[in-house]
Enzyme design. Structure first.
Site, PDB file in Angstrom:
ATOM      1  N   HIS A 147       0.809  -1.218   0.000  1.00  0.00           N
ATOM      2  CA  HIS A 147       0.000   0.000   0.000  1.00  0.00           C
ATOM      3  C   HIS A 147       0.843   1.269   0.000  1.00  0.00           C
ATOM      4  O   HIS A 147       0.369   2.333  -0.403  1.00  0.00           O
ATOM      5  CB  HIS A 147      -0.955   0.007   1.200  1.00  0.00           C
ATOM      6  CG  HIS A 147      -2.069  -0.969   1.062  1.00  0.00           C
ATOM      7  ND1 HIS A 147      -1.923  -2.305   1.362  1.00  0.00           N
ATOM      8  CD2 HIS A 147      -3.345  -0.821   0.636  1.00  0.00           C
ATOM      9  CE1 HIS A 147      -3.067  -2.936   1.132  1.00  0.00           C
ATOM     10  NE2 HIS A 147      -3.946  -2.062   0.693  1.00  0.00           N
ATOM     11  N   GLY A 148       2.051   1.189   0.483  1.00  0.00           N
ATOM     12  CA  GLY A 148       2.870   2.399   0.490  1.00  0.00           C
ATOM     13  C   GLY A 148       4.181   2.170   1.196  1.00  0.00           C
ATOM     14  O   GLY A 148       4.307   1.276   2.049  1.00  0.00           O
TER      15      GLY A 148
END
Lengths: 475, 326
Positions: free
Chosen positions: A325-326
Site C-alpha cells: 500500500h505504500g
C-alpha cells in the site's frame, strides 16, 4: 484522470462511442481501446506511459520465454527473471526513496557513513496495480494455467482504463477471454452499470468527502485538540471514508467496464460485517487478498506446515501486503497488526483442536460480539493506515484512551447517522440490494433517466466543491 | 441511451455552474475549449430556466456563490479548515479539553495559559496546508494554544475569481478573532491577473499589482491587532518555478517590512535546502539523520518537511515575538 470529473465524462462519452462502433472489428477495437487507455493514463503524466509500455514488454517477452522453454529449470529461470524485472521496476519507483533513507540512517548510526545515494523517485500512479496483474499473468503462464496472449491482447489486458488506476486486480483468465470475443451490446445490463456508477459516485463524492472533512481530517491533523469521542468517531469515520472511497471507485470501475461490455470481479462484500480478520480479508479488496493468497501465501507454504511456518507465512504475507500500500512504516505496522491478529486467531483455533474441543456454537451474542470486535480491530489498523506517521497514530490512540470528559462538538447527529448508517447498510442482505437494482432496471427508460439525473443532482449538490483523489490512487 | 440522456439532463442543469468553473480555471487551452463547449449549453439552460433548479437548491442548502472564498468545483481539495467552525462568533468547536476562548484583551497574550488560550489562525495554499497540519498539532500539544487551520489547495492571491482569499481571511478573522495569524501562500501565484484588463505575469505591471495584493492581505490579517507571520516559499525542484518563488518572496518580504507594525517574515529557503538555498528532497537534521522533506512532485512538503517549518515558526514565536509556550 479522476472518474468523477467533467474531463472523464467527456473522455468516457468518446470511449463508449468508439467501443461500440468498433466492436465488430477486433483489431481496430483493441488498438483504439489501447490508445484510449494510454491517453487516460497519460493525462496524469505522459512519461508514465513509457513505464506501462515497459511493463507490457517485460511481461510479453517473459511469457514467451516461459512458454518456449524446453525444461522446467529454464521455465523457472524465465519466470524468476520476469517477475524480478517487474518487481524491480516497482521497487525502484515505489520503495527506493524509503529504503535508501532508512538504510542510510542505519549505516550512519552504526558508523559506516553514508552508504546509499539518496534519491527521490517520482511514484507513477497505478504502478502497484498493473505490476501485480503482470506478475499474476507471468506466473499463471509458468503454472500452465494460461496460454501467452497476443501482444495486443496483453497490452489491453494491462492497460484497460476502467481497472488501470486502482483495480480491481483482474486475472488473465478473467479478462483476456472477454477481450478476444466480440461483445454483444444487447447482453449488457446498462441499468445495473448505471446503478453501480451512481452508487459509486454517491459513496465517493458525498459520503466519503463529508466524513473526511467533518471528522477525519480535523482529528488526524491535530489529535491533541480533540476529545476521545471525536477521536473514536475519527477512527470509525475513516473506516467509512476509506470503504466509501475505495468501494465507490470499484463500483464505478465495474460499472464503466460493464457499459463497455466487460465484466470485472467484485472487490468488496460487506467487509464490516466480518466475524474475524480472516473473514475481513475475504470481503475487503478481494482481488488483492486472493492475489496475496495465490502468489505469495500459498507459494510460501500456506498453512500446510507447522504452526511456526504458518505463522511466519501469515506475517510475511500481511507485512508485504501492508507494504504494497505504500512505502512507510505506518503501512508496515498496519500489515503487521493484521498479521498478528490472524496469528493469534490461528493459534486459538489450533489450541481448541488440540484440546479436542468442538467448534463453539454460533449464538447471536457470539456472532455480534465477533463482528463488533473485528470491526474495532480493523479500525485500530485504519488509524495507522491513515496516519502520516507512527507518532500521529499513537497520538490519535492516546486521545481515544485519555481524552474523555471534554466537549465533542464535531460529533453531531448528522455525523453519527452517516457513520453508523453506512456501517449498518452493510448488513442489508445482498439479495435485497439485487432486488432494488432489478426494480430499477425494470422501470421505463424515462423513469430511469429521471432517477439518474436526480441522483446526479444530489451528488453535485451535497458533494463538496472539488473532488479529492481516490485514496487508493496513491498505491 | 439512458446514460447519455441522464448525462444530458445533468449537463443542462449544471451548465451555468460548469461554465463558471471553466471561467475561473487556470488560463490555457483547456479553459478556452471548455468555455467554447459550455457557452451554448449554459445559454440553453438559462433560456429554459433549468439552471434555476440548481441555483434554488444551492441557495436552499447554503451553497450559493456569495460565500467567502467562492470555491470552485475544479479544485482538488486537501485538508480543509474546521468544517463546523461557526461564522461570525467566537469559536468553541476547536477548543482542546478544558480551554476557553474568552476575550483576552485584559490578558497578556504572550503568556497563554490552559485557561486563556492563545488563538492562532493558519491560512494558506497546499504548501500552507503542508505546514499547517504539523503546526496546528504542535501548537495544540502545548496545551495553551488553539490553532485553526484554513487551507485550500490550488489557490492564491492572483485569482480571486477562483478563490477569494481576502474575503476568506476576513471571514476567518471575524469568526476566530486570532491573536496570531500564520500565512503561507504563493505557490500558485505566478500567473496572469485576469482583468479587464488582463495583466500578464511577465509584464512590468505584475509585480506592483501583486505587491498591492500582498499588502492588502497583510492589512486584513493585522486589522484585529493580531501578530502576523508570513512563511516564504521554499526552493522548488523546477529551476523556473524556484526563480519565480524567489521573486515572490522578495515582494512579500518588502511588503512585510512596510506594514505598520511590520509583518514577520520567515524564510523557508534556507530551512529546506541542502545546501541551504538549493532544492533538496532530503536534509540532515540536528541528530545527523537524513530526513525526506519534499514530496516526489518536487513542490510540496512531506509531514517531516512541514514539521521543520512548524518548529521554525514556533521558535520564532518564542524567541523573536517572545511568546512563552511550554
Amino acid at each position: 484522470m479522476l472518474f468523477p470529473t467533467i474531463d472523464f465524462a467527456i473522455f468516457f462519452a468518446i470511449a463508449f462511442t468508439v467501443n461500440w462502433l468498433l466492436n465488430p472489428y477486433a483489431g481496430p477495437w483493441k488498438l483504439a481501446m489501447i490508445a484510449l487507455s494510454y491517453f487516460f493514463y497519460g493525462w496524469v503524466g505522459w512519461n508514465y506511459c513509457l513505464l506501462l509500455l515497459a511493463t507490457t514488454l517485460i511481461t510479453h517477452f517473459g511469457a514467451v520465454a516461459i512458454h518456449g522453454s524446453k525444461t522446467d529449470r529454464s521455465r523457472r529461470w524465465a519466470m524468476t527473471i520476469s517477475v524480478a524485472a517487474l518487481l524491480g521496476l516497482l521497487g525502484w519507483f515505489k520503495y527506493y526513496g524509503f529504503a535508501s533513507v532508512n538504510i542510510d540512517n542505519l549505516t550512519h548510526a552504526v558508523g559506516l557513513g553514508r552508504a546509499v545515494p539518496l534519491l527521490q523517485v517520482a511514484l507513477p500512479i497505478a504502478i502497484s496495480f498493473f505490476t501485480f496483474m503482470a506478475v499474476s499473468y507471468v506466473v499463471d503462464i509458468y503454472r500452465r494455467e494460461l496460454e501467452p496472449a497476443r501482444p495486443l491482447d496483453l497490452a489491453l489486458y494491462l492497460s484497460f482504463f476502467p481497472h488501470l488506476l486502482a483495480g480491481p486486480i483482474v486475472r488473465g483468465n478473467e479478462l483476456l477471454p472477454q477481450l478476444r470475443k466480440r461483445r454483444n451490446p444487447n447482453e449488457v445490463d446498462y441499468s445495473r452499470a448505471l446503478w453501480l456508477i451512481m452508487t459509486g459516485l454517491f459513496k465517493k463524492v458525498v459520503i466519503s468527502s463529508y466524513v473526511s472533512t467533518a471528522i477525519v481530517t480535523p482529528v488526524f491533523t491535530a489529535p491533541s485538540q480533540h476529545s476521545a469521542p471525536e477521536a473514536l468517531f475519527a477512527a470509525w469515520g475513516y473506516a467509512v471514508q476509506i470503504y466509501c472511497d475505495f468501494s465507490g471507485y470499484t463500483d464505478i470501475a465495474i460499472g464503466l467496464a460493464l457499459l463497455l461490455g466487460i465484466r470485472f470481479p467484485i472487490n468488496f462484500d460487506a467487509p464490516y460485517t466480518a466475524r474475524s480478520l480472516q473473514d475481513f480479508w475475504r470481503r475487503w479488496h478481494i482481488t488483492l487478498s486472493r492475489w496475496l493468497r495465490d502468489y505469495l501465501y500459498i507459494p510460501l507454504g500456506g498453512s500446510a506446515g507447522s504452526d511456526a511456518k504458518t505463522m511466519r507465512n501469515i506475517m510475511i504475507t500481511m507485512v508485504l501486503g501492508g507494504l504494497w500500500h505504500g512505502a512507510a512504516w505506518t503501512f508496515v505496522f498496519w500489515g503487521a497488526l493484521h498479521g498478528f491478529g490472524q496469528v493469534v486467531a490461528h493459534l486459538r483455533r489450533r489450541r481448541r483442536v488440540a484440546q479436542g474441543l468442538p467448534p463453539m456454537a454460533d449464538g447471536p451474542v457470539r456472532v455480534w460480539s465477533q463482528r463488533f470486535w473485528t470491526f474495532q480491530f480493523v479500525c485500530l489498523g485504519w488509524i495507522f493506515f491513515n496516519a502520516s506517521g507512527l507518532s500521529q497514530a499513537f497520538a490519535v490512540l492516546g486521545r481515544i484512551f485519555f481524552g474523555w470528559g471534554s466537549p465533542s462538538p464535531l460529533v453531531n447527529p448528522l455525523l453519527v447517522v452517516v457513520v453508523v448508517g453506512t456501517i449498518a447498510l452493510q448488513y442489508v442482505p445482498s439479495l435485497n440490494v439485487a432486488k432494488l437494482q432489478a426494480t430499477f432496471s425494470r422501470q421505463r427508460v424515462a423513469v430511469q433517466i429521471g432517477v439518474l439525473a436526480f441522483v446526479l443532482l444530489g451528488i453535485t449538490t451535497f458533494g463538496p466543491p472539488g473532488v479529492a483523489p481516490f485514496i487508493y490512487y496513491r498505491f | 441511451m439512458i446514460c447519455v440522456s441522464a448525462f444530458g439532463v445533468w449537463l443542462l442543469l449544471f451548465a451555468p455552474m460548469l461554465q463558471h468553473n471553466a471561467q475561473v480555471s487556470p488560463v490555457g487551452t483547456r479553459r478556452t475549449v471548455a468555455l467554447d463547449i459550455l457557452g451554448p449549453i449554459a445559454a440553453l439552460s438559462r433560456g429554459v430556466q433549468l439552471s434555476r433548479i440548481v441555483s434554488e437548491t444551492d441557495a436552499a442548502t447554503g451553497r450559493d456563490k456569495n460565500q467567502p472564498g467562492n470555491g470552485s468545483t475544479l479544485t482538488v481539495l486537501g485538508a480543509s479548515k474546521h468544517p463546523t467552525k461557526p461564522r461570525g462568533g467566537t469559536s468553541t468547536s476547536t477548543l482542546p479539553p478544558g480551554a476557553t476562548t474568552t476575550s483576552t484583551t485584559a490578558v497578556n497574550i504572550l503568556h497563554p495559559t490552559a485557561a486563556n488560550h492563545l488563538r492562532v489562525l493558519i491560512v494558506g495554499d497546499s504548501l500552507g496546508l503542508d505546514l499547517g497540519g504539523p503546526l496546528q498539532n504542535d501548537l495544540a500539544n502545548t496545551g495553551v494554544v488553539t490553532a485553526v487551520l484554513d487551507g485550500h489547495e490550488s489557490t492564491g492571491l492572483t485569482r480571486p475569481d477562483y478563490f477569494n482569499w481576502p474575503a476568506e481571511l476576513q471571514s476567518d478573522i471575524t469568526a476566530d478573532q486570532p491573536q496570531v495569524v500564520v500565512i503561507m501562500i504563493g505557490a500558485n501565484d505566478p500567473q496572469d491577473f485576469l482583468g479587464p484588463p488582463d495583466v500578464p505575469y511577465t509584464s512590468p505591471q505584475w509585480n506592483p499589482m501583486y505587491a498591492a495584493r500582498v499588502a492588502a492581505f497583510m492589512q486584513i490579517a493585522e486589522k484585529g491587532g493580531a501578530k502576523v507571520i508570513w512563511v516564504g516559499m521554499p526552493p522548488m525542484q523546477s529551476g523556473d518555478l524556484s526563480a519565480k518563488m524567489l521573486d515572490l518572496n522578495t515582494i512579500v518580504q518588502q511588503q512585510a517590512a512596510l506594514q505598520k507594525p511590520p509583518v514577520s517574515f520567515i524564510s523557508s529557503w534556507s530551512l529546506l535546502g541542502n545546501p541551504p538555498g538549493t532544492y533538496s528532497a532530503f536534509i540532515t537534521n540536528s541528530s545527523g539523520q537524513e530526513v525526506n522533506v519534499r514530496t516526489p512532485d518536487g513542490t510540496h512538503l512531506t509531514p517531516a518537511g512541514g514539521e521543520v517549518l512548524s518548529q521554525a515558526v514556533i521558535n520564532y514565536m518564542q524567541n523573536t515575538l517572545h511568546f512563552v509556550l511550554p
